[in-house]
Design a protein around this motif. Structure first.
Motif, mmCIF file in Angstrom:
data_model
loop_
_atom_site.group_PDB
_atom_site.id
_atom_site.type_symbol
_atom_site.label_atom_id
_atom_site.label_comp_id
_atom_site.label_asym_id
_atom_site.label_seq_id
_atom_site.Cartn_x
_atom_site.Cartn_y
_atom_site.Cartn_z
ATOM 1 N N PRO A 38 0.897 -1.308 0.067
ATOM 2 C CA PRO A 38 -0.051 0.270 -0.212
ATOM 3 C C PRO A 38 0.922 1.265 -0.004
ATOM 4 C CG PRO A 38 0.075 -1.023 2.339
ATOM 5 C CD PRO A 38 0.833 -1.897 1.320
ATOM 6 N N PHE A 39 2.295 1.133 -0.567
ATOM 7 C CA PHE A 39 3.061 2.022 -0.640
ATOM 8 C C PHE A 39 3.545 2.455 -1.976
ATOM 9 C CE2 PHE A 39 2.600 1.125 3.744
ATOM 10 C CZ PHE A 39 1.903 2.163 4.390
ATOM 11 N N PRO A 40 4.273 3.727 -2.283
ATOM 12 C CA PRO A 40 4.974 3.555 -3.443
ATOM 13 C C PRO A 40 6.163 2.675 -3.609
ATOM 14 C CG PRO A 40 4.465 5.714 -2.774
ATOM 15 C CD PRO A 40 4.109 4.800 -1.575
ATOM 16 N N PRO A 41 6.494 2.196 -4.802
ATOM 17 C CA PRO A 41 7.583 1.516 -5.081
ATOM 18 C C PRO A 41 9.118 2.152 -4.470
ATOM 19 C CG PRO A 41 6.478 1.789 -7.024
ATOM 20 C CD PRO A 41 5.770 2.659 -6.177
ATOM 21 N N GLY A 42 9.860 1.226 -4.118
ATOM 22 C CA GLY A 42 11.238 1.948 -3.392
ATOM 23 C C GLY A 42 11.351 2.099 -1.968
ATOM 24 N N GLY A 43 10.164 1.974 -1.363
ATOM 25 C CA GLY A 43 10.071 2.381 0.086
ATOM 26 C C GLY A 43 10.414 1.323 0.902
ATOM 27 N N ALA A 44 10.434 1.346 2.171
ATOM 28 C CA ALA A 44 10.797 0.179 3.087
ATOM 29 C C ALA A 44 9.995 -1.059 2.920
ATOM 30 C CB ALA A 44 10.857 0.614 4.508
ATOM 31 N N VAL A 45 8.883 -0.928 2.998
ATOM 32 C CA VAL A 45 7.872 -2.159 2.679
ATOM 33 C C VAL A 45 8.156 -2.813 1.220
ATOM 34 C CG1 VAL A 45 5.386 -2.887 2.328
ATOM 35 C CG2 VAL A 45 6.047 -1.032 3.839
ATOM 36 N N ASP A 46 8.576 -2.094 0.315
ATOM 37 C CA ASP A 46 8.872 -2.816 -1.015
ATOM 38 C C ASP A 46 10.321 -3.490 -0.788
ATOM 39 O OD1 ASP A 46 7.575 -2.735 -3.286
ATOM 40 O OD2 ASP A 46 8.967 -1.483 -4.380
ATOM 41 N N ALA A 47 11.191 -2.962 0.072
ATOM 42 C CA ALA A 47 12.599 -3.618 0.401
ATOM 43 C C ALA A 47 12.522 -4.895 0.978
ATOM 44 C CB ALA A 47 13.280 -2.477 1.043
ATOM 45 N N PHE A 48 11.315 -4.850 1.990
ATOM 46 C CA PHE A 48 11.052 -6.208 2.540
ATOM 47 C C PHE A 48 10.155 -7.236 1.487
ATOM 48 C CE2 PHE A 48 12.373 -3.760 6.087
ATOM 49 C CZ PHE A 48 13.136 -4.732 6.961
ATOM 50 N N GLY A 49 9.049 -6.653 0.779
ATOM 51 C CA GLY A 49 8.282 -7.496 0.370
ATOM 52 C C GLY A 49 8.768 -8.011 -1.001
ATOM 53 N N ARG A 50 9.511 -7.337 -1.884
ATOM 54 C CA ARG A 50 9.948 -7.775 -3.063
ATOM 55 C C ARG A 50 10.736 -9.012 -2.968
ATOM 56 N NH1 ARG A 50 8.061 -5.373 -7.540
ATOM 57 N NH2 ARG A 50 6.933 -3.348 -7.083
ATOM 58 N N PRO A 51 11.976 -9.020 -2.127
ATOM 59 C CA PRO A 51 12.552 -10.277 -2.015
ATOM 60 C C PRO A 51 12.128 -11.524 -1.491
ATOM 61 C CG PRO A 51 13.658 -8.013 -0.977
ATOM 62 C CD PRO A 51 12.616 -7.760 -1.321
ATOM 63 N N LEU A 52 11.052 -11.302 -0.685
ATOM 64 C CA LEU A 52 10.161 -12.045 0.175
ATOM 65 C C LEU A 52 9.322 -12.692 -1.005
ATOM 66 C CD1 LEU A 52 8.998 -13.831 2.380
ATOM 67 C CD2 LEU A 52 7.418 -11.995 2.786
ATOM 68 N N ALA A 53 8.603 -11.950 -2.123
ATOM 69 C CA ALA A 53 7.817 -12.385 -3.104
ATOM 70 C C ALA A 53 8.765 -13.526 -4.043
ATOM 71 C CB ALA A 53 7.310 -11.689 -3.956
ATOM 72 N N LYS A 54 10.008 -13.090 -4.301
ATOM 73 C CA LYS A 54 10.917 -13.861 -5.093
ATOM 74 C C LYS A 54 11.044 -15.117 -4.582
ATOM 75 C CE LYS A 54 15.214 -13.558 -7.733
ATOM 76 N NZ LYS A 54 16.432 -12.965 -7.970
ATOM 77 N N MET A 60 7.533 -22.023 -3.865
ATOM 78 C CA MET A 60 6.045 -22.457 -4.237
ATOM 79 C C MET A 60 5.855 -22.808 -5.462
ATOM 80 S SD MET A 60 4.327 -19.603 -1.458
ATOM 81 C CE MET A 60 2.640 -20.482 -1.431
ATOM 82 N N GLY A 61 6.639 -22.481 -6.425
ATOM 83 C CA GLY A 61 6.308 -22.668 -7.738
ATOM 84 C C GLY A 61 5.149 -22.029 -8.588
ATOM 85 N N THR A 62 4.895 -20.828 -7.764
ATOM 86 C CA THR A 62 3.850 -19.988 -8.409
ATOM 87 C C THR A 62 4.358 -18.497 -8.673
ATOM 88 O OG1 THR A 62 1.612 -19.467 -8.417
ATOM 89 C CG2 THR A 62 2.777 -19.478 -6.438
ATOM 90 N N SER A 63 3.838 -17.890 -9.347
ATOM 91 C CA SER A 63 4.072 -16.379 -9.550
ATOM 92 C C SER A 63 3.628 -15.547 -8.461
ATOM 93 C CB SER A 63 3.369 -15.750 -10.615
ATOM 94 O OG SER A 63 3.980 -16.414 -12.089
ATOM 95 N N ILE A 64 4.466 -14.817 -7.859
ATOM 96 C CA ILE A 64 4.041 -13.667 -6.805
ATOM 97 C C ILE A 64 4.302 -12.321 -7.315
ATOM 98 C CG2 ILE A 64 4.162 -12.925 -4.439
ATOM 99 C CD1 ILE A 64 5.115 -15.835 -3.561
ATOM 100 N N ILE A 65 3.020 -11.730 -7.615
ATOM 101 C CA ILE A 65 3.149 -10.309 -8.019
ATOM 102 C C ILE A 65 2.999 -9.125 -7.000
ATOM 103 C CG2 ILE A 65 1.818 -8.578 -9.644
ATOM 104 C CD1 ILE A 65 0.568 -11.392 -10.992
ATOM 105 N N VAL A 66 3.789 -8.379 -6.893
ATOM 106 C CA VAL A 66 3.763 -7.172 -5.982
ATOM 107 C C VAL A 66 3.196 -6.195 -6.735
ATOM 108 C CG1 VAL A 66 5.205 -5.471 -4.621
ATOM 109 C CG2 VAL A 66 6.025 -7.899 -4.873
ATOM 110 N N ASP A 67 2.074 -5.782 -6.178
ATOM 111 C CA ASP A 67 1.075 -4.660 -6.646
ATOM 112 C C ASP A 67 1.141 -3.604 -5.770
ATOM 113 O OD1 ASP A 67 -0.722 -3.009 -8.138
ATOM 114 O OD2 ASP A 67 -2.321 -4.348 -7.830
ATOM 115 N N ASN A 68 1.895 -2.471 -6.306
ATOM 116 C CA ASN A 68 1.974 -1.181 -5.278
ATOM 117 C C ASN A 68 0.863 -0.272 -5.680
ATOM 118 O OD1 ASN A 68 4.911 -1.902 -6.058
ATOM 119 N ND2 ASN A 68 5.017 -0.731 -4.221
ATOM 120 N N LYS A 69 0.163 -0.092 -4.397
ATOM 121 C CA LYS A 69 -1.217 0.770 -4.508
ATOM 122 C C LYS A 69 -0.950 1.911 -3.490
ATOM 123 C CE LYS A 69 -4.543 -2.586 -6.193
ATOM 124 N NZ LYS A 69 -4.598 -1.951 -7.647
ATOM 125 N N GLY A 70 -0.082 2.810 -3.860
ATOM 126 C CA GLY A 70 0.163 3.707 -2.593
ATOM 127 C C GLY A 70 -0.956 5.005 -2.620
ATOM 128 N N GLY A 71 -0.832 5.583 -1.688
ATOM 129 C CA GLY A 71 -1.960 6.722 -1.385
ATOM 130 C C GLY A 71 -2.455 6.732 0.149
#
Length: 126
Positions: A38-54, A60-71
């Protein structure tokens, strides 16, 4: 934050998510999973979320999409996540902001304690 601390946090998150999947009888994913940040790309939540998703995507053998919906201090993304089906395929990457949002925004379209189920702590900040 030292890279060692980040790796320890990610390892803990992976174990928590694996435990969640086993305890809740969550099925093997048969479609992509979405992490709503729920925050713009490049912030602290992204820094934790994207490596975890990867890492989870690989394990798990499935795609995990990180969808930034900031505001609105994270409430736009949280509202979007609250409207999704509670089937385990949409996850909200929350932050401390969500604990204060009800006192700042009187007309939230969701209730952070009723509309979401906590799964794991993936990071902390000083």
């Amino acid at each position: 934050m030292k890279i060692r601390n980040i790796l320890v946090l990610l390892a803990g998150a992976l174990l928590s998510l694996q435990s969640f999947a086993q305890a809740s009888n969550w099925p093997i994913p048969n479609k992509p999973i979405t992490f709503i940040n729920p925050f713009p790309p490049g912030g602290a939540v992204d820094a934790f979320g994207r490596p975890l998703a990867k890492q989870l995507s690989t394990q798990m053998g499935t795609s995990i999409i990180v969808d930034n919906k900031g505001g609105a201090g994270g409430t736009v993304g949280a509202a979007a996540a609250a409207k999704m089906a509670p089937d385990g395929y949409t996850w909200l990457l929350g932050a401390v902001h969500h604990s204060i949002a009800p006192s700042m925004y009187t007309n939230l379209s969701y209730d952070i304690t009723k509309d979401f189920e906590p799964v794991a702590i993936i990071g902390s900040v000083p």
